[in-house]
Design an enzyme around this catalytic site. Structure first.
Site, PDB file in Angstrom:
ATOM      1  N   SER A   1     -38.934 -30.864 -30.292  1.00  0.00           N
ATOM      2  CA  SER A   1     -39.856 -31.359 -31.300  1.00  0.00           C
ATOM      3  C   SER A   1     -39.187 -31.493 -32.671  1.00  0.00           C
ATOM      4  O   SER A   1     -38.154 -30.884 -32.944  1.00  0.00           O
ATOM      5  CB  SER A   1     -41.053 -30.416 -31.422  1.00  0.00           C
ATOM      6  OG  SER A   1     -40.652 -29.190 -32.014  1.00  0.00           O
TER       7      SER A   1
ATOM      8  N   SER B   1     -35.826 -24.070 -21.337  1.00  0.00           N
ATOM      9  CA  SER B   1     -37.189 -23.991 -21.855  1.00  0.00           C
ATOM     10  C   SER B   1     -37.905 -22.797 -21.235  1.00  0.00           C
ATOM     11  O   SER B   1     -37.757 -22.521 -20.040  1.00  0.00           O
ATOM     12  CB  SER B   1     -37.954 -25.276 -21.517  1.00  0.00           C
ATOM     13  OG  SER B   1     -39.343 -25.093 -21.679  1.00  0.00           O
ATOM     14  N   GLU B   2     -38.690 -22.099 -22.025  1.00  0.00           N
ATOM     15  CA  GLU B   2     -39.465 -20.984 -21.479  1.00  0.00           C
ATOM     16  C   GLU B   2     -40.608 -21.464 -20.596  1.00  0.00           C
ATOM     17  O   GLU B   2     -41.159 -20.693 -19.814  1.00  0.00           O
ATOM     18  CB  GLU B   2     -40.009 -20.100 -22.609  1.00  0.00           C
ATOM     19  CG  GLU B   2     -40.785 -20.821 -23.672  1.00  0.00           C
ATOM     20  CD  GLU B   2     -39.937 -21.147 -24.903  1.00  0.00           C
ATOM     21  OE1 GLU B   2     -40.442 -20.937 -26.023  1.00  0.00           O
ATOM     22  OE2 GLU B   2     -38.795 -21.608 -24.741  1.00  0.00           O
TER      23      GLU B   2
ATOM     24  N   CYS C   1     -40.252 -38.614 -24.404  1.00  0.00           N
ATOM     25  CA  CYS C   1     -40.119 -38.930 -25.824  1.00  0.00           C
ATOM     26  C   CYS C   1     -39.769 -40.385 -26.096  1.00  0.00           C
ATOM     27  O   CYS C   1     -40.082 -40.908 -27.160  1.00  0.00           O
ATOM     28  CB  CYS C   1     -39.070 -38.028 -26.459  1.00  0.00           C
ATOM     29  SG  CYS C   1     -37.443 -38.157 -25.687  1.00  0.00           S
TER      30      CYS C   1
ATOM     31  N   ARG D   1     -26.925 -32.842 -19.731  1.00  0.00           N
ATOM     32  CA  ARG D   1     -26.573 -33.542 -20.971  1.00  0.00           C
ATOM     33  C   ARG D   1     -25.874 -32.606 -21.954  1.00  0.00           C
ATOM     34  O   ARG D   1     -25.033 -33.048 -22.744  1.00  0.00           O
ATOM     35  CB  ARG D   1     -27.846 -34.090 -21.621  1.00  0.00           C
ATOM     36  CG  ARG D   1     -27.902 -35.591 -21.729  1.00  0.00           C
ATOM     37  CD  ARG D   1     -29.143 -36.040 -22.464  1.00  0.00           C
ATOM     38  NE  ARG D   1     -29.287 -37.482 -22.393  1.00  0.00           N
ATOM     39  CZ  ARG D   1     -30.410 -38.123 -22.623  1.00  0.00           C
ATOM     40  NH1 ARG D   1     -31.502 -37.459 -22.934  1.00  0.00           N
ATOM     41  NH2 ARG D   1     -30.444 -39.447 -22.561  1.00  0.00           N
TER      42      ARG D   1
ATOM     43  N   HIS E   1     -28.038 -42.518 -26.447  1.00  0.00           N
ATOM     44  CA  HIS E   1     -29.442 -42.182 -26.695  1.00  0.00           C
ATOM     45  C   HIS E   1     -29.523 -41.456 -28.030  1.00  0.00           C
ATOM     46  O   HIS E   1     -29.174 -40.274 -28.128  1.00  0.00           O
ATOM     47  CB  HIS E   1     -29.957 -41.304 -25.559  1.00  0.00           C
ATOM     48  CG  HIS E   1     -31.433 -41.055 -25.614  1.00  0.00           C
ATOM     49  ND1 HIS E   1     -32.361 -42.057 -25.698  1.00  0.00           N
ATOM     50  CD2 HIS E   1     -32.144 -39.898 -25.600  1.00  0.00           C
ATOM     51  CE1 HIS E   1     -33.579 -41.543 -25.716  1.00  0.00           C
ATOM     52  NE2 HIS E   1     -33.471 -40.233 -25.669  1.00  0.00           N
TER      53      HIS E   1
ATOM     54  N   GLU F   1     -32.083 -34.553 -30.689  1.00  0.00           N
ATOM     55  CA  GLU F   1     -32.924 -35.629 -30.154  1.00  0.00           C
ATOM     56  C   GLU F   1     -34.352 -35.135 -30.194  1.00  0.00           C
ATOM     57  O   GLU F   1     -34.732 -34.238 -29.433  1.00  0.00           O
ATOM     58  CB  GLU F   1     -32.518 -36.004 -28.733  1.00  0.00           C
ATOM     59  CG  GLU F   1     -33.160 -37.302 -28.261  1.00  0.00           C
ATOM     60  CD  GLU F   1     -33.972 -37.151 -26.997  1.00  0.00           C
ATOM     61  OE1 GLU F   1     -35.147 -37.586 -27.004  1.00  0.00           O
ATOM     62  OE2 GLU F   1     -33.461 -36.606 -26.015  1.00  0.00           O
TER      63      GLU F   1
ATOM     64  N   LYS G   1     -29.741 -22.622 -23.439  1.00  0.00           N
ATOM     65  CA  LYS G   1     -31.020 -21.913 -23.349  1.00  0.00           C
ATOM     66  C   LYS G   1     -32.024 -22.855 -22.710  1.00  0.00           C
ATOM     67  O   LYS G   1     -32.270 -23.947 -23.197  1.00  0.00           O
ATOM     68  CB  LYS G   1     -31.545 -21.472 -24.717  1.00  0.00           C
ATOM     69  CG  LYS G   1     -32.751 -20.525 -24.589  1.00  0.00           C
ATOM     70  CD  LYS G   1     -33.553 -20.376 -25.861  1.00  0.00           C
ATOM     71  CE  LYS G   1     -34.634 -21.408 -26.000  1.00  0.00           C
ATOM     72  NZ  LYS G   1     -35.744 -21.280 -25.003  1.00  0.00           N
TER      73      LYS G   1
END
Length: 497
Positions: A243, A187-188, A298, A170, A461, A264, A185
């Site tokens: 978040s 997600s860790e 989400c 995306r 979206h 988003e 980047k």
């Protein structure tokens, strides 16, 4: 609660950063361990990353962008098709890795991998047809006004842990096809599959793939690498999925350089079940929306409002369906969902449930941890909750569903919209007039009528209120990555005489 650790060999993952399509050593020595949430085993390790890594990736993107913008759109589309081909050629391996690092049902992991390839192909199709501008009438008969749509420049994509591969697409696909370069980047929490896909792209000999510099995929913490990316003056747009708190932080950082943001964020999707609803269809849709990836989605249903006349019948069917959900390991036969993605997520869900019960909520089913599968949590239905309760107002992101009642449609719409979020909503009714009211009165970015909550790639979206700014997918998602350049051209009417 901690899964029982098992001995598992570390999955192959480059302990380097992909900067501009080239693997280079991180400037720091720190690493991030990645666990299999189902077993607790360490399955991978990636660089923790540094501010210097982020800057190097942005610099590569900045240097490569002018040439990429001059590349014919059709060639940019072919590059996206090549990215899709590499993913499809390795689809099974990638799905297995994704399922293990996320505790995601094997079938859903495979859908995400396949859908990611389809997403690149979808945006490749836009290369020849997106509108690159228009001609505007001038007050001067000897003048033309041209409005050109041009790439913004350097984009940054910040990915979440719940659909890391799809969201990476995306961020990359619409940016690249419109002539932008992109730094992603991961997600860790779930970086391994994204890193592996990037490794496959860089190893491929497909000449159609994007050239060096056009994209980077780096790993690290949001507090360091992420913060460095979104606060840099080299960036022209930040697109982030995550978040509300992180979104607000990004807006503050981006404001320093007036950088465009597309965010988003969280959701608290209501589902309205009307008196005339097909209850079996409603239960099917609500169930699918609540147990998909163990409720860690989400846009899926987070609260239900059912007409008081059908409450008991609906609740009986819903509880039976939730009790029939099979929770297990990703590859188990017939499994519907797995455990949660991490101990932190487990603690959050359990804490919200415990507080709801302490405030008077009645547990109709579930409500307990599952000790046989990672951070497992039994699908839970709650009643006797109030509109003002935390469990109704805040995003749970787990398999817990509060059910409330309403008397009139006015009340239903008012309760559904009584939220700081505004991502998605749904309604179940056989009355076309009620459905028409819903599309006008439900103030959310998306509304689903008589179906589960899941968007189409050709849609848009996007959320309202604290669910975000901007959006993704379709024509309008592509336009997020374009800027306007208006050119006034006055001609000499006597020229050539």
């Amino acid at each position: 609660q901690k899964p029982t650790q098992k001995s598992t060999a570390l999955r192959a993952a480059p302990l380097k950063q992909c900067v501009g399509g080239t693997w280079v050593a991180s400037s720091g020595a720190g690493t991030i361990d990645v666990e299999d949430p189902t077993t607790g085993a360490l399955i991978g390790r990636v660089p923790e990353g540094t501010e210097a890594d982020a800057h190097a990736a942005l610099l590569a993107a900045k240097q490569a962008q002018p040439a990429w913008a001059k590349t014919a759109p059709a060639a940019r589309g072919e590059a996206l098709k090549a990215m899709a081909r590499v993913i499809r050629a390795n689809r099974v391996e990638l799905a297995e890795l994704l399922a293990s690092e996320q505790a995601k049902v094997a079938g859903l992991a495979q859908v995400e991998i396949d859908f990611t390839a389809e997403y690149f192909d979808y945006y490749a199709g836009w290369a020849r047809i997106y509108e690159a501008g228009e001609i505007i009438s001038s007050d001067d008969p000897n003048e033309h006004i041209y409005l050109h749509k041009i790439p913004l420049g350097v984009s940054v994509g910040i990915c979440p842990w719940n659909f890391p591969v799809f969201v990476m697409a995306r961020k990359l696909a619409p940016a690249l096809v419109t002539g932008n370069t992109c730094v992603v980047k991961t997600s860790e929490v779930t970086p391994l599959t994204c890193a592996r896909i990037t490794e496959l792209w860089t190893e491929s000999d497909d000449a159609a793939l994007p050239p060096k510099g056009t994209y980077s995929v780096i790993t690290g913490l949001g507090s360091t690498v992420g913060a460095a990316l979104v606060s840099s003056p080299l960036v022209d747009i930040v697109s982030m999925t995550g978040s509300v708190a992180t979104g607000k932080s990004i807006m503050k950082s981006a404001a320093e350089h007036m950088t465009k943001v597309s965010l988003e964020l969280g959701g608290k999707a209501p589902a309205i079940v009307c008196a005339d609803a097909d209850l079996d269809l409603a239960v099917k849709g609500v169930l699918a929306s609540r147990i998909c990836f163990s409720g860690q989605v989400c846009n899926c249903c987070e609260r239900v409002y059912v007409h008081e006349s059908v409450k008991e019948a609906f609740l009986q069917k819903l509880v039976a369906a939730m009790e029939g959900v099979k929770v297990g390991a990703p590859a188990d036969d017939g499994v519907d969902c797995c455990g949660l993605v991490s101990s932190a997520q487990f603690d959050k869900v359990k804490g919200m449930l415990d507080r709801a019960v302490a405030a008077g909520a009645k547990v109709e089913c579930g409500g307990t941890p599952l000790t046989n599968v990672g951070y497992g949590f039994a699908p839970t239905v709650l009643t006797n909750v109030k509109q003002s309760d935390e469990i109704v107002q805040e995003e749970v992101f787990g398999p817990v569903l509060p059910v409330l009642t309403f008397k009139t449609m006015d009340e239903a719409f008012q309760l559904a919209c009584d939220t700081k979020f505004g991502l998605t909503s749904s309604i179940y009714t056989t009355n076309v007039d009620i459905a028409e009211r819903a599309k006008n009165e439900l103030r959310f970015g998306e509304t689903y009528v008589n179906r589960e909550n899941f968007e189409a790639i050709q849609g848009f979206h996007a959320g309202m209120r604290q669910s975000g700014i901007g959006g993704a997918d379709g024509k309008h998602g592509l336009e997020e990555y374009l800027a306007s350049h208006v050119v006034y051209v006055r001609r000499d009417p006597s020229a050539g005489n």
